[in-house]
Design a protein around this motif. Structure first.
Motif, PDB file in Angstrom:
ATOM      1  N   ALA A 106       0.823  -1.221   0.000  1.00  0.00           N
ATOM      2  CA  ALA A 106       0.000   0.000   0.000  1.00  0.00           C
ATOM      3  C   ALA A 106       0.853   1.266   0.000  1.00  0.00           C
ATOM      4  O   ALA A 106       0.383   2.332  -0.388  1.00  0.00           O
ATOM      5  CB  ALA A 106      -0.919  -0.003   1.230  1.00  0.00           C
ATOM      6  N   ALA A 107       2.128   1.154   0.418  1.00  0.00           N
ATOM      7  CA  ALA A 107       2.943   2.350   0.676  1.00  0.00           C
ATOM      8  C   ALA A 107       3.620   2.890  -0.578  1.00  0.00           C
ATOM      9  O   ALA A 107       3.845   2.172  -1.553  1.00  0.00           O
ATOM     10  CB  ALA A 107       4.002   2.023   1.721  1.00  0.00           C
ATOM     11  N   ASP A 108       3.948   4.190  -0.526  1.00  0.00           N
ATOM     12  CA  ASP A 108       4.814   4.798  -1.533  1.00  0.00           C
ATOM     13  C   ASP A 108       6.273   4.633  -1.130  1.00  0.00           C
ATOM     14  O   ASP A 108       7.149   4.592  -1.977  1.00  0.00           O
ATOM     15  CB  ASP A 108       4.517   6.305  -1.642  1.00  0.00           C
ATOM     16  N   SER A 109       6.513   4.616   0.182  1.00  0.00           N
ATOM     17  CA  SER A 109       7.902   4.547   0.638  1.00  0.00           C
ATOM     18  C   SER A 109       7.972   3.894   2.017  1.00  0.00           C
ATOM     19  O   SER A 109       6.969   3.772   2.716  1.00  0.00           O
ATOM     20  CB  SER A 109       8.504   5.946   0.690  1.00  0.00           C
ATOM     21  N   VAL A 110       9.191   3.501   2.381  1.00  0.00           N
ATOM     22  CA  VAL A 110       9.426   2.856   3.681  1.00  0.00           C
ATOM     23  C   VAL A 110      10.428   3.679   4.482  1.00  0.00           C
ATOM     24  O   VAL A 110      11.492   4.028   3.971  1.00  0.00           O
ATOM     25  CB  VAL A 110      10.039   1.443   3.529  1.00  0.00           C
ATOM     26  N   LEU A 111      10.058   3.976   5.708  1.00  0.00           N
ATOM     27  CA  LEU A 111      10.998   4.614   6.641  1.00  0.00           C
ATOM     28  C   LEU A 111      11.486   3.514   7.578  1.00  0.00           C
ATOM     29  O   LEU A 111      10.678   2.811   8.186  1.00  0.00           O
ATOM     30  CB  LEU A 111      10.283   5.726   7.406  1.00  0.00           C
ATOM     31  N   ILE A 112      12.802   3.347   7.666  1.00  0.00           N
ATOM     32  CA  ILE A 112      13.366   2.241   8.436  1.00  0.00           C
ATOM     33  C   ILE A 112      14.077   2.760   9.683  1.00  0.00           C
ATOM     34  O   ILE A 112      15.176   3.329   9.576  1.00  0.00           O
ATOM     35  CB  ILE A 112      14.351   1.430   7.559  1.00  0.00           C
ATOM     36  N   PRO A 113      13.455   2.600  10.856  1.00  0.00           N
ATOM     37  CA  PRO A 113      14.153   3.005  12.081  1.00  0.00           C
ATOM     38  C   PRO A 113      15.241   1.988  12.400  1.00  0.00           C
ATOM     39  O   PRO A 113      15.020   0.785  12.309  1.00  0.00           O
ATOM     40  CB  PRO A 113      13.064   2.961  13.169  1.00  0.00           C
ATOM     41  N   VAL A 114      16.427   2.478  12.724  1.00  0.00           N
ATOM     42  CA  VAL A 114      17.542   1.603  13.074  1.00  0.00           C
ATOM     43  C   VAL A 114      18.003   1.975  14.475  1.00  0.00           C
ATOM     44  O   VAL A 114      18.428   3.109  14.703  1.00  0.00           O
ATOM     45  CB  VAL A 114      18.714   1.790  12.083  1.00  0.00           C
ATOM     46  N   GLN A 115      17.882   1.020  15.374  1.00  0.00           N
ATOM     47  CA  GLN A 115      18.345   1.288  16.734  1.00  0.00           C
ATOM     48  C   GLN A 115      19.848   1.043  16.779  1.00  0.00           C
ATOM     49  O   GLN A 115      20.352   0.055  16.236  1.00  0.00           O
ATOM     50  CB  GLN A 115      17.627   0.381  17.729  1.00  0.00           C
ATOM     51  N   CYS A 116      20.558   1.962  17.399  1.00  0.00           N
ATOM     52  CA  CYS A 116      22.014   1.872  17.423  1.00  0.00           C
ATOM     53  C   CYS A 116      22.465   0.828  18.433  1.00  0.00           C
ATOM     54  O   CYS A 116      22.837   1.157  19.563  1.00  0.00           O
ATOM     55  CB  CYS A 116      22.605   3.234  17.752  1.00  0.00           C
ATOM     56  N   PHE A 124      23.436  -6.196  16.173  1.00  0.00           N
ATOM     57  CA  PHE A 124      22.559  -6.863  15.210  1.00  0.00           C
ATOM     58  C   PHE A 124      21.667  -5.900  14.439  1.00  0.00           C
ATOM     59  O   PHE A 124      20.747  -6.312  13.758  1.00  0.00           O
ATOM     60  CB  PHE A 124      21.705  -7.959  15.880  1.00  0.00           C
ATOM     61  N   ALA A 125      21.933  -4.599  14.565  1.00  0.00           N
ATOM     62  CA  ALA A 125      21.139  -3.628  13.805  1.00  0.00           C
ATOM     63  C   ALA A 125      21.313  -3.865  12.300  1.00  0.00           C
ATOM     64  O   ALA A 125      20.341  -3.822  11.541  1.00  0.00           O
ATOM     65  CB  ALA A 125      21.552  -2.207  14.165  1.00  0.00           C
ATOM     66  N   MET A 126      22.541  -4.168  11.870  1.00  0.00           N
ATOM     67  CA  MET A 126      22.795  -4.309  10.439  1.00  0.00           C
ATOM     68  C   MET A 126      22.128  -5.561   9.858  1.00  0.00           C
ATOM     69  O   MET A 126      21.667  -5.551   8.727  1.00  0.00           O
ATOM     70  CB  MET A 126      24.304  -4.357  10.151  1.00  0.00           C
ATOM     71  N   GLU A 127      22.071  -6.632  10.640  1.00  0.00           N
ATOM     72  CA  GLU A 127      21.394  -7.858  10.178  1.00  0.00           C
ATOM     73  C   GLU A 127      19.919  -7.564   9.907  1.00  0.00           C
ATOM     74  O   GLU A 127      19.357  -8.000   8.898  1.00  0.00           O
ATOM     75  CB  GLU A 127      21.500  -8.974  11.223  1.00  0.00           C
ATOM     76  N   ALA A 128      19.305  -6.806  10.809  1.00  0.00           N
ATOM     77  CA  ALA A 128      17.892  -6.469  10.639  1.00  0.00           C
ATOM     78  C   ALA A 128      17.700  -5.614   9.395  1.00  0.00           C
ATOM     79  O   ALA A 128      16.743  -5.804   8.637  1.00  0.00           O
ATOM     80  CB  ALA A 128      17.376  -5.733  11.879  1.00  0.00           C
ATOM     81  N   VAL A 129      18.613  -4.699   9.157  1.00  0.00           N
ATOM     82  CA  VAL A 129      18.514  -3.832   7.981  1.00  0.00           C
ATOM     83  C   VAL A 129      18.594  -4.674   6.703  1.00  0.00           C
ATOM     84  O   VAL A 129      17.822  -4.479   5.760  1.00  0.00           O
ATOM     85  CB  VAL A 129      19.620  -2.748   8.011  1.00  0.00           C
ATOM     86  N   THR A 147      27.931   5.586  18.007  1.00  0.00           N
ATOM     87  CA  THR A 147      28.633   6.281  16.921  1.00  0.00           C
ATOM     88  C   THR A 147      29.060   5.301  15.830  1.00  0.00           C
ATOM     89  O   THR A 147      29.030   5.636  14.649  1.00  0.00           O
ATOM     90  CB  THR A 147      29.871   7.051  17.442  1.00  0.00           C
ATOM     91  N   GLU A 148      29.408   4.069  16.222  1.00  0.00           N
ATOM     92  CA  GLU A 148      29.823   3.068  15.225  1.00  0.00           C
ATOM     93  C   GLU A 148      28.701   2.746  14.239  1.00  0.00           C
ATOM     94  O   GLU A 148      28.880   2.771  13.021  1.00  0.00           O
ATOM     95  CB  GLU A 148      30.213   1.765  15.934  1.00  0.00           C
ATOM     96  N   ILE A 149      27.513   2.450  14.796  1.00  0.00           N
ATOM     97  CA  ILE A 149      26.369   2.092  13.931  1.00  0.00           C
ATOM     98  C   ILE A 149      25.985   3.295  13.072  1.00  0.00           C
ATOM     99  O   ILE A 149      25.700   3.167  11.876  1.00  0.00           O
ATOM    100  CB  ILE A 149      25.158   1.633  14.779  1.00  0.00           C
ATOM    101  N   SER A 150      25.982   4.459  13.686  1.00  0.00           N
ATOM    102  CA  SER A 150      25.635   5.670  12.945  1.00  0.00           C
ATOM    103  C   SER A 150      26.599   5.862  11.758  1.00  0.00           C
ATOM    104  O   SER A 150      26.168   6.110  10.629  1.00  0.00           O
ATOM    105  CB  SER A 150      25.699   6.868  13.904  1.00  0.00           C
ATOM    106  N   THR A 151      27.902   5.693  11.988  1.00  0.00           N
ATOM    107  CA  THR A 151      28.889   5.845  10.918  1.00  0.00           C
ATOM    108  C   THR A 151      28.694   4.783   9.839  1.00  0.00           C
ATOM    109  O   THR A 151      28.756   5.065   8.632  1.00  0.00           O
ATOM    110  CB  THR A 151      30.329   5.718  11.489  1.00  0.00           C
ATOM    111  N   GLN A 152      28.404   3.552  10.276  1.00  0.00           N
ATOM    112  CA  GLN A 152      28.211   2.444   9.334  1.00  0.00           C
ATOM    113  C   GLN A 152      27.012   2.721   8.416  1.00  0.00           C
ATOM    114  O   GLN A 152      27.091   2.587   7.195  1.00  0.00           O
ATOM    115  CB  GLN A 152      27.934   1.169  10.126  1.00  0.00           C
ATOM    116  N   ILE A 153      25.881   3.099   9.042  1.00  0.00           N
ATOM    117  CA  ILE A 153      24.655   3.343   8.269  1.00  0.00           C
ATOM    118  C   ILE A 153      24.865   4.519   7.307  1.00  0.00           C
ATOM    119  O   ILE A 153      24.513   4.450   6.126  1.00  0.00           O
ATOM    120  CB  ILE A 153      23.462   3.636   9.219  1.00  0.00           C
ATOM    121  N   ARG A 154      25.457   5.583   7.793  1.00  0.00           N
ATOM    122  CA  ARG A 154      25.690   6.751   6.929  1.00  0.00           C
ATOM    123  C   ARG A 154      26.645   6.417   5.791  1.00  0.00           C
ATOM    124  O   ARG A 154      26.491   6.895   4.668  1.00  0.00           O
ATOM    125  CB  ARG A 154      26.230   7.929   7.742  1.00  0.00           C
TER     126      ARG A 154
END
Ligand code: ATP
Ligand code: MG
Length: 256
Positions: free
Chosen positions: A141-151, A154-159, A195-202
């Motif tokens: 149904a959506a036009d887009s997906v917003l993906i919250p990532v908790q720092c 295993f955050a990256m596995e979920a992504v 900061t590690e997860i934030s840097t990785q995601i960015r």
């Protein structure tokens, strides 16, 4: 013209519902008309507005099964311009009920939205922490997906998992589905992991990562129990300001 944004990540407790509620109230703060849709049997979206969801008879469940029109199930909230379609535990049995009747199981939400008469600028869908029927309905149904990532670990596995689901839905049902963005939630700059997860995601997703990050904030944690968004409960808290800034980033996309 409206935009339908699904807030999704099959990992539990990463801030999906908190983001849906506070992004919606922030968009309403900027005079956008917003509908929040709960696709999670936990029903936390309605609870976040102080709605006693347990005994409700006009919910997402009845709407998806076509027992009532979506117009009849939509309720106003304490925030001007912000409406909600609440859910409760009945929604958990939707898989079985759909199997009994002759409905296209993946298009229940899209079909229901097509019959809606009220106009909104945004619809925000709160997804459950799973990759089943309800999630697929939301992504179709959506036009887009917003993906919250908790720092956290295993955050990256979920992504990776949610990206794979998005690709599958794009390939089979909804080629126009976009990534609205990755949102870092419960961010704590004092922890190395944060900061590690934030840097990785960015690094990986670059401009698809929102510049706004949501800090771990006591007012954000408290507001749900008070039955109101943080923008109403503690308008000048760091959490409220972060969600208002996220809303501005999303409204910047309106010209696209
Ligand atoms: N920025 C924040 N600061 C502090 N606490 C937060 C923040 N964001 C979320 N929380 C808390 O973390 C918990 C999980 O948040 P939330 O319910 O939004 O996650 P969820 O992804 O919707 O969970 P579920 O997968 O169960 O649906 C809640 O208790 C919430 O109050
Ligand atoms: Mg939730």
């Amino acid at each position: 013209m409206y935009r339908i944004i699904a807030v999704a990540n099959q990992k539990g407790g990463v801030g999906k519902t908190t983001t849906a509620i506070n992004l919606a109230s922030s968009l309403a703060h900027f005079n956008r008309r917003v509908l929040l849709i709960d696709m999670d049997p936990q029903g936390n979206l309605g609870r976040g507005f102080g709605i006693d969801i347990a005994l409700l008879t006009k919910t997402t469940h009845e709407v998806l099964l076509n027992d009532i029109t979506i117009d009849r199930a939509i309720r106003r909230t304490i925030i001007k311009g912000l409406d909600i379609l609440p859910a409760n535990l009945k929604l958990a049995s939707i898989d079985v009920e759909v199997a009994k009747i002759d409905l296209q199981p993946f298009f229940l939400l899209k079909n229901a939205l097509n019959t809606m008469s009220k106009q909104y600028d945004y619809m925000i869908i709160d997804c459950p922490p799973s990759l089943g029927l309800l999630n697929i309905n939301a992504l179709i149904a959506a036009d887009s997906v917003l993906i919250p990532v908790q720092c956290e670990y295993f955050a990256m596995e979920a992504v990776a998992q949610i990206l794979s689901s998005i690709s599958q839905v794009q390939a089979a049902f909804n080629p126009n589905l976009e990534i609205e963005g990755f949102l870092l939630t419960m961010y704590d700059s004092r922890t190395r992991l944060g900061t590690e997860i934030s840097t990785q995601i960015r690094g990986l997703f670059k401009e698809k990562t929102f510049l706004s990050q949501i800090p771990r904030n006591i007012s954000v944690a408290e507001c749900a129990a008070k039955g109101m968004p943080v923008t109403l409960y503690r308008p000048s808290s760091a959490g409220s300001l972060a969600y208002l800034s996220l809303a501005k980033e999303i409204m910047d996309h309106e010209e696209r």
